[in-house]
Design a protein around this motif. Structure first.
Motif, PDB file in Angstrom:
ATOM      1  N   MET A  50       1.931  -3.626 -12.724  1.00 37.02           N
ATOM      2  CA  MET A  50       0.673  -2.972 -12.396  1.00 37.02           C
ATOM      3  C   MET A  50      -0.262  -3.880 -11.583  1.00 37.02           C
ATOM      4  SD  MET A  50      -0.041  -1.167 -16.096  1.00 37.02           S
ATOM      5  CE  MET A  50      -1.216   0.024 -15.446  1.00 37.02           C
ATOM      6  N   GLY A  51      -0.831  -3.300 -10.505  1.00 34.47           N
ATOM      7  CA  GLY A  51      -1.876  -3.971  -9.759  1.00 34.47           C
ATOM      8  C   GLY A  51      -1.444  -5.133  -8.898  1.00 34.47           C
ATOM      9  N   VAL A  52      -0.174  -5.202  -8.546  1.00 32.27           N
ATOM     10  CA  VAL A  52       0.386  -6.320  -7.772  1.00 32.27           C
ATOM     11  C   VAL A  52       1.062  -5.723  -6.538  1.00 32.27           C
ATOM     12  CG1 VAL A  52       2.051  -8.223  -7.846  1.00 32.27           C
ATOM     13  CG2 VAL A  52       0.738  -7.630  -9.910  1.00 32.27           C
ATOM     14  N   GLY A  53       0.915  -6.278  -5.354  1.00 34.23           N
ATOM     15  CA  GLY A  53       0.048  -7.309  -4.957  1.00 34.23           C
ATOM     16  C   GLY A  53       0.338  -7.607  -3.497  1.00 34.23           C
ATOM     17  N   THR A  54       0.473  -8.881  -3.170  1.00 30.40           N
ATOM     18  CA  THR A  54       0.787  -9.305  -1.804  1.00 30.40           C
ATOM     19  C   THR A  54       2.260  -8.994  -1.497  1.00 30.40           C
ATOM     20  OG1 THR A  54       1.547 -11.512  -2.428  1.00 30.40           O
ATOM     21  CG2 THR A  54      -0.840 -11.216  -2.079  1.00 30.40           C
ATOM     22  N   PRO A  55       2.633  -8.961  -0.210  1.00 29.53           N
ATOM     23  CA  PRO A  55       4.061  -8.772   0.089  1.00 29.53           C
ATOM     24  C   PRO A  55       4.954  -9.801  -0.598  1.00 29.53           C
ATOM     25  CG  PRO A  55       2.761  -8.414   2.060  1.00 29.53           C
ATOM     26  CD  PRO A  55       1.804  -8.912   1.019  1.00 29.53           C
ATOM     27  N   ASP A  56       4.500 -11.050  -0.657  1.00 33.62           N
ATOM     28  CA  ASP A  56       5.279 -12.088  -1.326  1.00 33.62           C
ATOM     29  C   ASP A  56       5.408 -11.800  -2.811  1.00 33.62           C
ATOM     30  OD1 ASP A  56       6.628 -14.711  -1.185  1.00 33.62           O
ATOM     31  OD2 ASP A  56       4.959 -15.409  -2.426  1.00 33.62           O
ATOM     32  N   ASP A  57       4.332 -11.329  -3.443  1.00 38.96           N
ATOM     33  CA  ASP A  57       4.389 -10.940  -4.855  1.00 38.96           C
ATOM     34  C   ASP A  57       5.450  -9.863  -5.069  1.00 38.96           C
ATOM     35  OD1 ASP A  57       2.314 -12.639  -5.659  1.00 38.96           O
ATOM     36  OD2 ASP A  57       0.779 -11.099  -5.436  1.00 38.96           O
ATOM     37  N   LEU A  58       5.431  -8.848  -4.218  1.00 40.36           N
ATOM     38  CA  LEU A  58       6.363  -7.737  -4.367  1.00 40.36           C
ATOM     39  C   LEU A  58       7.807  -8.197  -4.226  1.00 40.36           C
ATOM     40  CD1 LEU A  58       3.702  -6.122  -4.153  1.00 40.36           C
ATOM     41  CD2 LEU A  58       4.911  -4.490  -2.684  1.00 40.36           C
ATOM     42  N   LEU A  59       8.074  -8.975  -3.190  1.00 41.52           N
ATOM     43  CA  LEU A  59       9.454  -9.403  -2.939  1.00 41.52           C
ATOM     44  C   LEU A  59       9.979 -10.286  -4.071  1.00 41.52           C
ATOM     45  CD1 LEU A  59       9.188 -10.158   0.880  1.00 41.52           C
ATOM     46  CD2 LEU A  59      10.417  -8.259  -0.184  1.00 41.52           C
ATOM     47  N   LYS A  60       9.155 -11.195  -4.573  1.00 43.73           N
ATOM     48  CA  LYS A  60       9.598 -12.068  -5.663  1.00 43.73           C
ATOM     49  C   LYS A  60       9.737 -11.305  -6.978  1.00 43.73           C
ATOM     50  CE  LYS A  60       7.936 -16.398  -3.671  1.00 43.73           C
ATOM     51  NZ  LYS A  60       6.937 -17.499  -3.704  1.00 43.73           N
ATOM     52  N   SER A  61       8.918 -10.274  -7.162  1.00 48.30           N
ATOM     53  CA  SER A  61       9.016  -9.469  -8.384  1.00 48.30           C
ATOM     54  C   SER A  61      10.245  -8.568  -8.345  1.00 48.30           C
ATOM     55  CB  SER A  61       7.748  -8.632  -8.546  1.00 48.30           C
ATOM     56  OG  SER A  61       6.609  -9.464  -8.663  1.00 48.30           O
ATOM     57  N   ILE A  62      10.564  -8.018  -7.189  1.00 48.44           N
ATOM     58  CA  ILE A  62      11.793  -7.224  -7.047  1.00 48.44           C
ATOM     59  C   ILE A  62      13.004  -8.079  -7.418  1.00 48.44           C
ATOM     60  CG2 ILE A  62      13.320  -6.118  -5.368  1.00 48.44           C
ATOM     61  CD1 ILE A  62      10.735  -5.190  -3.904  1.00 48.44           C
ATOM     62  N   ALA A  63      13.004  -9.326  -6.981  1.00 47.32           N
ATOM     63  CA  ALA A  63      14.117 -10.229  -7.286  1.00 47.32           C
ATOM     64  C   ALA A  63      14.270 -10.468  -8.775  1.00 47.32           C
ATOM     65  CB  ALA A  63      13.917 -11.559  -6.564  1.00 47.32           C
ATOM     66  N   ARG A  64      13.224 -10.164  -9.547  1.00 50.21           N
ATOM     67  CA  ARG A  64      13.253 -10.351 -10.998  1.00 50.21           C
ATOM     68  C   ARG A  64      13.457  -9.040 -11.751  1.00 50.21           C
ATOM     69  NH1 ARG A  64      10.878 -14.485  -8.611  1.00 50.21           N
ATOM     70  NH2 ARG A  64      10.821 -16.510  -9.673  1.00 50.21           N
ATOM     71  N   GLY A  65      13.676  -7.941 -11.022  1.00 48.56           N
ATOM     72  CA  GLY A  65      14.043  -6.693 -11.672  1.00 48.56           C
ATOM     73  C   GLY A  65      12.960  -5.654 -11.777  1.00 48.56           C
ATOM     74  N   VAL A  66      11.838  -5.802 -11.048  1.00 53.10           N
ATOM     75  CA  VAL A  66      10.764  -4.813 -11.076  1.00 53.10           C
ATOM     76  C   VAL A  66      11.082  -3.686 -10.097  1.00 53.10           C
ATOM     77  CG1 VAL A  66       8.307  -4.423 -10.700  1.00 53.10           C
ATOM     78  CG2 VAL A  66       9.073  -6.538 -11.789  1.00 53.10           C
ATOM     79  N   ASP A  67      10.716  -2.450 -10.483  1.00 54.69           N
ATOM     80  CA  ASP A  67      11.043  -1.267  -9.687  1.00 54.69           C
ATOM     81  C   ASP A  67       9.851  -0.643  -8.965  1.00 54.69           C
ATOM     82  OD1 ASP A  67      13.816  -1.119 -10.709  1.00 54.69           O
ATOM     83  OD2 ASP A  67      12.830  -0.620 -12.601  1.00 54.69           O
ATOM     84  N   MET A  68       8.639  -0.740  -9.528  1.00 55.89           N
ATOM     85  CA  MET A  68       7.493  -0.002  -9.018  1.00 55.89           C
ATOM     86  C   MET A  68       6.256  -0.891  -8.971  1.00 55.89           C
ATOM     87  SD  MET A  68       8.243   3.395 -11.338  1.00 55.89           S
ATOM     88  CE  MET A  68       6.831   4.363 -10.764  1.00 55.89           C
TER      89      MET A  68
END
Length: 385
Positions: A256-274
């Motif tokens: 929730m509430g995130v964030g920069t493109p870098d935040d998104l890409l690194k979070s996807i790599a950790r298994g986040v979907d939305m």
């Protein structure tokens, strides 16, 4: 390539492909399918600021976010319901996710008072008094006709004492149980989803405890909240590293509430979907463009005579068809069109970023995609003429 599926009557989530921990999936609901990883444009008060809904859809958005707190204050959930629900009211016939209102109550409202029952507060608009309980939050989201409803939780700013983080996390778990009970009273709950929210601040043990307690509630999806609230990025990522493995693989995960493109890409790599974040729309209204070359500040005088577009290879007219000089002029003149065009460009960039991530996961090339995106941003804007 793997495929795992959760089915609940009219709702289905399928993990279609994985690459490491990154997942490409699809959350299918009666109003449409949300392709994941997904960035959800924020439509706080029933509008994605400075955009037409048709534009938002054409850029590739499958779902938008509405805000319970703002809509309950103005124009009111009961009024929206009388007018046909938020989909008809805002002319968005596709899925809508609504947050619970808890974050805004904690951050915007005046003279709030928290108890086991819920939270009482004064409107930041006119000082009117309201009470928001877990049951009322779910009721409001139902009145708005939300497809994905969030539990009411208590979100605290970081850093904070461990005792305070634990107290808020335990309260949020009790509220999650009450929200689930309220959600199940909706006659069409099988066609909708309610997500729980993992809390626990920057404490790994509390994050794991929260995730497992919510998992035991067997909810339709799980959100990770209480991040991007003052902590460094490395802390946020560390919390994802311990939280995502505790959540069911067959259900969607929403940061929730995130964030920069870098935040998104690194979070996807950790298994986040939305994801959702006001950053691309807010930045656009303040003169900043997100592009594959990095961020471009159109207020900067060096763009005053630059005839190039933001990105000549973009499919978005705002990025492709208007010169940087013209955009600079609009921004410096405080013309509304400047914010409109830059918001259009920024949302296009975010949706393209997500489509690229989905394609890369499908091709088992996500690490390369992430590295290429990061390298482009590190190089920065191409020199002005």
């Amino acid at each position: 390539m793997t495929e795992r599926e959760q089915t609940s009557a009219d709702l289905t989530f399928t993990v279609k492909a994985t690459d490491g921990k990154a997942r490409r999936g699809a959350l299918s609901m009666p109003r449409g399918t949300i392709r994941t990883p997904a960035y959800m444009p924020v439509g706080t008060a029933g509008t994605v600021k400075a955009m037409y809904m048709d534009q938002v859809r054409d850029l590739g958005a499958d779902v938008i976010l509405g805000n319970t707190y703002h809509l309950m204050l103005r124009p009111g959930a009961e009024r929206v319901s009388k007018l046909g629900g938020l989909h008809e009211f805002a002319r968005w016939p596709h899925p809508i996710l609504t947050d619970s209102g808890g974050f805004q109550v904690m951050s915007l409202s005046q003279l709030r008072k928290l108890s086991e029952t819920g939270v009482t507060f004064q409107s930041h608009i006119d000082g009117s008094k309201y009470e928001l309980t877990p049951e009322r939050s779910i009721e409001i989201q139902a009145l708005l006709d939300s497809d994905i409803q969030m539990q009411l939780d208590e979100c605290i700013a970081l850093p904070a004492p461990v005792s305070e983080i634990e107290r808020a996390m335990e309260l949020s778990l009790r509220w999650a149980e009450r929200c689930k009970s309220a959600f199940l009273t909706q006659s069409d709950h099988n066609a909708r989803a309610m997500f729980g929210i993992v809390q626990g601040g920057d404490n790994e043990a509390l994050r794991v405890k929260s995730a497992n307690a919510l998992k035991d509630m067997d909810l339709k999806g799980y959100s990770i909240g209480g991040l991007a609230v003052g902590e460094p990025q490395e802390v946020m990522l560390a919390m994802l590293d311990v939280t995502c493995p505790e959540l069911p693989e067959e259900k969607p995960r929403y940061l929730m509430g995130v964030g920069t493109p870098d935040d998104l890409l690194k979070s996807i790599a950790r298994g986040v979907d939305m994801f959702d974040c006001v950053m691309p729309t807010r930045a656009g209204r303040h003169g900043t463009a997100f592009t594959r070359f990095g961020k471009i500040n159109l207020r900067n005088a060096r763009h005053a005579e630059d005839h190039r577009p933001l990105d000549e290879k973009s499919d978005c007219p705002a990025a492709r068809d208007y010169s940087r000089a013209y955009l600079h002029h609009l921004v410096r003149s405080n013309e509304a069109l400047g914010g409109m065009l830059l918001t259009w460009n920024n949302l296009s960039y975010y949706q393209d970023l997500m489509q690229g991530a989905r394609d890369a996961i499908e091709a088992a090339a996500y690490a390369d995609y992430q590295a290429a995106c990061s390298a482009a941003w590190e190089r920065g804007d191409i020199p002005a003429l």
